[in-house]
Motif scaffolding. Structure first.
Motif, PDB file in Angstrom:
ATOM      1  N   LEU A 179       0.866  -1.183   0.000  1.00  0.00           N
ATOM      2  CA  LEU A 179       0.000   0.000   0.000  1.00  0.00           C
ATOM      3  C   LEU A 179       0.897   1.225   0.000  1.00  0.00           C
ATOM      4  O   LEU A 179       1.796   1.352   0.834  1.00  0.00           O
ATOM      5  CB  LEU A 179      -0.893   0.002   1.238  1.00  0.00           C
ATOM      6  CG  LEU A 179      -1.915   1.135   1.361  1.00  0.00           C
ATOM      7  CD1 LEU A 179      -3.031   0.957   0.332  1.00  0.00           C
ATOM      8  CD2 LEU A 179      -2.515   1.169   2.776  1.00  0.00           C
TER       9      LEU A 179
ATOM     10  N   GLU B 236      -1.274   7.543  -3.138  1.00  0.00           N
ATOM     11  CA  GLU B 236      -1.810   7.579  -4.504  1.00  0.00           C
ATOM     12  C   GLU B 236      -0.838   8.220  -5.479  1.00  0.00           C
ATOM     13  O   GLU B 236      -0.747   7.823  -6.644  1.00  0.00           O
ATOM     14  CB  GLU B 236      -3.144   8.343  -4.503  1.00  0.00           C
ATOM     15  CG  GLU B 236      -3.817   8.431  -5.861  1.00  0.00           C
ATOM     16  CD  GLU B 236      -4.316   7.085  -6.348  1.00  0.00           C
ATOM     17  OE1 GLU B 236      -4.275   6.855  -7.576  1.00  0.00           O
ATOM     18  OE2 GLU B 236      -4.751   6.264  -5.509  1.00  0.00           O
TER      19      GLU B 236
ATOM     20  N   ALA C 298      -7.436   1.148   1.775  1.00  0.00           N
ATOM     21  CA  ALA C 298      -7.476   2.048   0.621  1.00  0.00           C
ATOM     22  C   ALA C 298      -8.900   2.531   0.373  1.00  0.00           C
ATOM     23  O   ALA C 298      -9.121   3.697   0.020  1.00  0.00           O
ATOM     24  CB  ALA C 298      -6.928   1.340  -0.617  1.00  0.00           C
TER      25      ALA C 298
ATOM     26  N   MET D  45      -4.705   6.521  -1.091  1.00  0.00           N
ATOM     27  CA  MET D  45      -3.746   5.421  -1.121  1.00  0.00           C
ATOM     28  C   MET D  45      -4.166   4.403  -2.181  1.00  0.00           C
ATOM     29  O   MET D  45      -5.325   4.375  -2.602  1.00  0.00           O
ATOM     30  CB  MET D  45      -3.679   4.739   0.246  1.00  0.00           C
ATOM     31  CG  MET D  45      -3.242   5.649   1.381  1.00  0.00           C
ATOM     32  SD  MET D  45      -3.416   4.857   3.015  1.00  0.00           S
ATOM     33  CE  MET D  45      -5.208   4.766   3.163  1.00  0.00           C
ATOM     34  N   LYS D  46      -3.230   3.558  -2.586  1.00  0.00           N
ATOM     35  CA  LYS D  46      -3.524   2.528  -3.587  1.00  0.00           C
ATOM     36  C   LYS D  46      -2.710   1.269  -3.298  1.00  0.00           C
ATOM     37  O   LYS D  46      -1.620   1.333  -2.715  1.00  0.00           O
ATOM     38  CB  LYS D  46      -3.196   3.041  -4.989  1.00  0.00           C
ATOM     39  CG  LYS D  46      -1.730   3.423  -5.192  1.00  0.00           C
ATOM     40  CD  LYS D  46      -1.501   4.029  -6.572  1.00  0.00           C
ATOM     41  CE  LYS D  46      -0.044   4.474  -6.741  1.00  0.00           C
ATOM     42  NZ  LYS D  46       0.210   5.115  -8.061  1.00  0.00           N
TER      43      LYS D  46
END
Length: 301
Positions: free
Chosen positions: A158, A161, A229, A236-237
């Motif tokens: 994680l 972004e 996420a 976040m991604k």
């Protein structure tokens, strides 16, 4: 075990988990609670009987059981603020185990268990079982019992972004990566990929560190990361493909005779009667993850 999923389904549909379990995922205070764990309700065995002197017989006689689970992992084990009990795949599996002991869900005492205290909690009888995204390892089996696995997943990453530098574990060398102290995930990124480890008690603390830029990435099982996420869209991604195999087991005190056999028999029955699939569909299944193949259990030794 083969896990059939799509990355977009996991990340996008995990929002259902975040919305269904709205609350304070970052509440790290140790806590315990009694009560059922949502809509999942396996049939409770009436007049459960076990050999005299076994821990199973003692629990059945007492009519109550203490089960350690995570409180901050959406879909796996999550306790929303003000909720009576945690929800997720792990609590559902705990409910199945208790039912085979003749113990209904409202007689389970759920104890918040973080990665670093799972073995101590079993060794000193703080809990009877640990079902807390507890990967089976040879090292752990030296000090506690681990039966299963009941689920197999994979480790991912994680990142923020805006981060285009980290696309997978091969980009982690020299990067500061957070996971919980005592987890297999933090050892993997340090030993195999040269990351600088940052250990905290809970994944929610790691996520907070990521948001402030104090760490470059958070690592644990992909389904857990997708839940975080989804709680902060656009922040976040999840990146990369799974790069490890994590085999979740049920922990118990290894000195308890017959416990491994009882757990494995319970798991096999849940595979056959549909309870295991129902437990998955009621939790991780809501995030869009396809029901996985039933895992092959390790033999008891």
């Amino acid at each position: 075990m083969k896990i059939r999923r799509t990355k977009f389904a996991v990340i996008a549909a995990a929002a259902a988990l975040a919305l269904a379990g709205c609350g304070d995922a970052g509440n790290d205070d140790s806590d315990s609670s009694d009560g059922d764990n949502g809509g999942f309700s396996p049939e409770v065995v009436k007049d459960a009987s076990f050999d005299d002197g076994t821990r199973m017989a003692e629990l059945a006689e007492a009519g109550t059981v203490k089960i350690g689970v995570k409180f901050d992992q959406p879909g796996i084990g999550f306790k929303a603020a003000g909720a009576d009990a945690p929800e997720g795949f792990d609590p559902n599996m705990g409910t199945i185990l208790a039912a085979k002991l003749g113990i209904p869900a409202d007689k389970i005492e759920w104890v918040e268990t973080i990665s670093d205290n799972r073995e101590p909690f079993l060794q000193n009888s703080t809990v009877d079982f640990v079902i807390a995204s507890y990967s089976i390892t040879d090292e752990r089996r030296q000090v506690v019992g681990q039966a299963g696995p009941y689920y197999v997943t994979g480790q991912q990453l994680l990142v923020q972004e805006s981060n285009d530098d980290i696309k997978g574990p091969e980009d982690l060398k020299g990067k500061k990566v957070c996971s919980v102290t005592g987890s297999t995930s933090i050892a993997t990124v340090e030993e195999k990929y040269g990351a600088t480890p940052a250990g905290f008690d809970t994944y929610s603390q790691c996520v907070d560190q990521l948001k402030t830029g104090s760490v470059d990435a958070v690592t644990t099982d992909g389904a857990i990361l997708a839940g975080y996420a989804a709680q902060d869209p656009g922040t976040m991604k999840v990146v990369g493909e799974p790069f490890s195999e994590e085999r979740y087991g049920i922990g118990y005190n290894k000195d308890q005779a017959g416990m491994c056999e009882f757990i494995n028999e319970t798991l096999e029955e849940s595979f056959d009667d549909g309870d295991w699939e129902a437990a998955f569909d009621d939790s991780l299944g809501k995030s869009g993850i396809d029901t996985p193949d039933k895992p092959e259990l390790d033999p008891c030794s």
